[in-house]
Design an enzyme around this catalytic site. Structure first.
Site, short mmCIF file in Angstrom:
data_model
loop_
_atom_site.label_atom_id
_atom_site.label_comp_id
_atom_site.label_asym_id
_atom_site.label_seq_id
_atom_site.Cartn_x
_atom_site.Cartn_y
_atom_site.Cartn_z
N GLU A 68 -11.13 1.19 4.55
CA GLU A 68 -11.71 1.78 5.77
C GLU A 68 -12.20 3.20 5.50
O GLU A 68 -12.07 4.09 6.34
CB GLU A 68 -10.72 1.70 6.94
CG GLU A 68 -10.47 0.25 7.35
CD GLU A 68 -9.88 0.06 8.73
OE1 GLU A 68 -10.04 0.96 9.57
OE2 GLU A 68 -9.28 -1.00 8.95
N ARG A 113 -10.32 4.71 11.52
CA ARG A 113 -9.72 5.73 10.66
C ARG A 113 -8.48 6.34 11.32
O ARG A 113 -7.50 6.66 10.64
CB ARG A 113 -10.76 6.79 10.32
CG ARG A 113 -11.73 6.24 9.30
CD ARG A 113 -13.01 7.00 9.10
NE ARG A 113 -13.85 6.24 8.18
CZ ARG A 113 -15.13 6.45 7.96
NH1 ARG A 113 -15.76 7.42 8.61
NH2 ARG A 113 -15.79 5.71 7.11
N THR A 121 -12.82 5.66 1.77
CA THR A 121 -11.98 6.34 0.78
C THR A 121 -11.72 7.80 1.19
O THR A 121 -12.42 8.35 2.04
CB THR A 121 -12.68 6.37 -0.59
OG1 THR A 121 -13.92 7.08 -0.43
CG2 THR A 121 -12.98 4.98 -1.13
N ARG A 149 24.52 7.19 -2.03
CA ARG A 149 24.50 7.08 -3.50
C ARG A 149 25.23 8.27 -4.13
O ARG A 149 24.83 9.43 -3.93
CB ARG A 149 23.04 7.04 -3.96
CG ARG A 149 22.83 7.17 -5.44
CD ARG A 149 23.16 5.89 -6.16
NE ARG A 149 22.83 5.96 -7.57
CZ ARG A 149 23.41 5.21 -8.49
NH1 ARG A 149 24.34 4.33 -8.16
NH2 ARG A 149 23.05 5.31 -9.76
N GLN A 167 11.22 7.84 -6.57
CA GLN A 167 11.98 8.79 -7.40
C GLN A 167 13.42 8.93 -6.91
O GLN A 167 14.36 8.91 -7.70
CB GLN A 167 11.26 10.16 -7.37
CG GLN A 167 11.69 11.10 -8.46
CD GLN A 167 11.30 10.60 -9.85
OE1 GLN A 167 10.40 9.78 -10.00
NE2 GLN A 167 12.00 11.07 -10.86
N GLU A 225 -19.64 -4.89 0.49
CA GLU A 225 -20.31 -5.79 -0.47
C GLU A 225 -20.16 -5.18 -1.85
O GLU A 225 -19.87 -3.98 -1.97
CB GLU A 225 -21.81 -5.87 -0.16
CG GLU A 225 -22.11 -6.48 1.19
CD GLU A 225 -23.62 -6.56 1.45
OE1 GLU A 225 -24.42 -6.31 0.53
OE2 GLU A 225 -23.97 -6.88 2.59
N PHE A 285 -14.03 -8.27 -0.13
CA PHE A 285 -12.90 -7.46 0.35
C PHE A 285 -12.75 -7.54 1.87
O PHE A 285 -12.45 -6.54 2.52
CB PHE A 285 -13.06 -5.97 -0.05
CG PHE A 285 -13.17 -5.70 -1.53
CD1 PHE A 285 -12.81 -6.66 -2.46
CD2 PHE A 285 -13.62 -4.46 -1.98
CE1 PHE A 285 -12.90 -6.39 -3.83
CE2 PHE A 285 -13.71 -4.18 -3.34
CZ PHE A 285 -13.36 -5.15 -4.26
#
Ligand code: COS
Length: 384
Positions: A367, A247, A369, A272, A340, A127, A156
């Site tokens: 789920e 998690r 931080t 490359r 990169q 919320e 969310f």
């Protein structure tokens, strides 16, 4: 120590690998563009049993353990992340509360429909005032005889728009909150007073919708409390148990994406040519590849071990947080290096690297931080 993946799980891995290559990868860009997964793909997911991965066979699912589930997610996240999100949220955080703490009646009523993919589910905890502070939910469920009346706003919420069923976490006693004052409910979308709000605009994960859910005098019978009458006030623990497992599976998602990026980088750096030789031959690029591979290897061992422990009935609060923390942050570092290595092409929408980079940025946030994972780990280390 036995590091062999059981034969049955290896066969499952192969099946998902084929599905990703033949069905998902070819439409990945289209899904990204249209922000929508075609119904025929959702139907194929149903046919493969993906909506019931972790639901026991007696309720119509495949009955995979945590390791099995992680292996499937690892394969599925080698392509557009939204495919995993569609099934993983449903048979993960959206329905695990019913499996872990539900009554037998609730399991029989809901799990077969979820396992078959007839009903998608979502997990309505977050919320505006309750993100990391999950105990601060403002959505309130007030008792009225043999019903509860739910009022409040969730946001969310992944799958909120496509879900037919939600696990809803609401406060039933504002003084007790996370210690006896929060209750988990199972609420059908067709219940009057339960609406989908705005679909939120995100940086990535297109194809997987995240939205508001609105409860406006939504009446649900007491039998919709997950676990029934004795579980009134115990919903915080249900939510935490669900997140512990979530998690680990999030770690698997990050791992799959990181692995795919490494594969792309190895291939590209061998092809490359700059200054007359493949860029893989430059030490600076080789070092990046080596670091990526090393971190992926470390993450995989950590994740599989934590999943293996959980499958043996061990509490893995600390290990699940460690795996989520390490794998999701590691995948972001890998994605950064991948952009990169691809140079200007890594920044272009023509190649998937750019999409992985954006999608992965969510992983150390949702789920739980990284900051919450560190808090959980530190608390587990220092508790009496
Ligand atoms: N399993 C079972 N019970 C748990 C638990 C777990 N993993 N974690 C906490 N609990 C229990 C505690 O044991 C305590 O109960 P007792 O007093 O009976 O022991 C109760 O729940 C309250 O725990 P705590 O005091 O740790 O609660 P806090 O309010 O401090 O919150 C954190 C703890 C930070 C871990 C919790 O708010 C959290 O996980 N936040 C992140 C939420 C999140 O991941 N949001 C993402 C969106 S949802 S997809």
């Amino acid at each position: 120590m036995d590091f062999e993946i059981p034969e049955s799980l290896r066969m499952m891995q192969e099946t998902i690998r084929r599905f990703v290559k033949q069905d998902l990868e070819p439409i990945s860009d289209k899904v990204e563009e249209e922000d929508n997964i075609p119904e025929e793909i959702v139907q194929k997911m149903r046919e493969l049993g993906l909506f019931g991965l972790s639901i026991p066979e007696e309720y119509g699912g495949l009955g995979l353990g945590t390791l099995g589930e992680c292996l499937v997610y690892e394969e599925l996240t080698k392509t557009n992340a939204c495919f995993r999100s569609r099934i993983g949220t449903s048979n993960g955080i959206g329905s695990m509360g019913i499996l872990f703490d539900g009554t037998e009646g609730q399991k029989r009523k809901y799990l077969p429909r979820i396992a078959s993919g007839e009903w998608t589910t979502c997990f309505a905890l977050s919320e505006p005032e309750a993100g990391s502070d999950a105990g601060n939910v403002q959505t309130a469920a007030e008792r009225d005889g043999d019903h509860f009346v739910i009022n409040g706003l969730k946001h969310f919420i992944t799958n909120g728009d496509v879900a037919s069923l939600a696990t809803v976490i609401a406060v039933t006693d504002k003084k007790k909150r996370s210690r006896g004052g929060i209750t988990a409910f199972v609420v059908e979308k067709s219940t009057p007073g339960f609406y989908t709000g705005t679909i939120e605009r995100k940086m990535g994960l297109r194809g997987s919708h995240t939205c508001e859910l609105i409860f406006d005098n939504c009446r649900v019978p007491v039998e919709n409390v997950i676990g029934g009458e004795p579980m009134i006030g115990q919903g915080f623990k249900t939510a935490m148990g669900v997140l512990d497992k979530g998690r680990l599976t999030m770690g698997a998602c990050a791992l799959g994406a990181a692995h795919k990026l490494l594969e792309l980088c190895v291939e590209y750096s061998k092809e490359r040519v700059q200054f007359g030789k493949p860029i893989a031959r430059f030490q600076s690029v080789g070092n990046m590849l080596a670091d990526m591979a090393t971190e992926i290897y470390a993450g995989r061992q950590m994740l599989y071990h934590a999943a293996w422990l959980r499958d043996r009935g061990k509490m893995v609060i600390k290990e699940a947080s460690m795996a989520k923390l390490f794998c999701t942050e590691m995948a972001c570092r890998v994605a950064d290096k991948a952009v990169q290595i691809f140079g200007g092409m890594g920044y272009m929408k023509d190649l998937p690297v750019e999409r992985f980079y954006r999608d992965l940025r969510l992983y150390p946030i949702y789920e739980g931080t990284s900051e919450i994972q560190r808090l959980v780990i530190a608390r587990e280390l220092t508790k009496d």
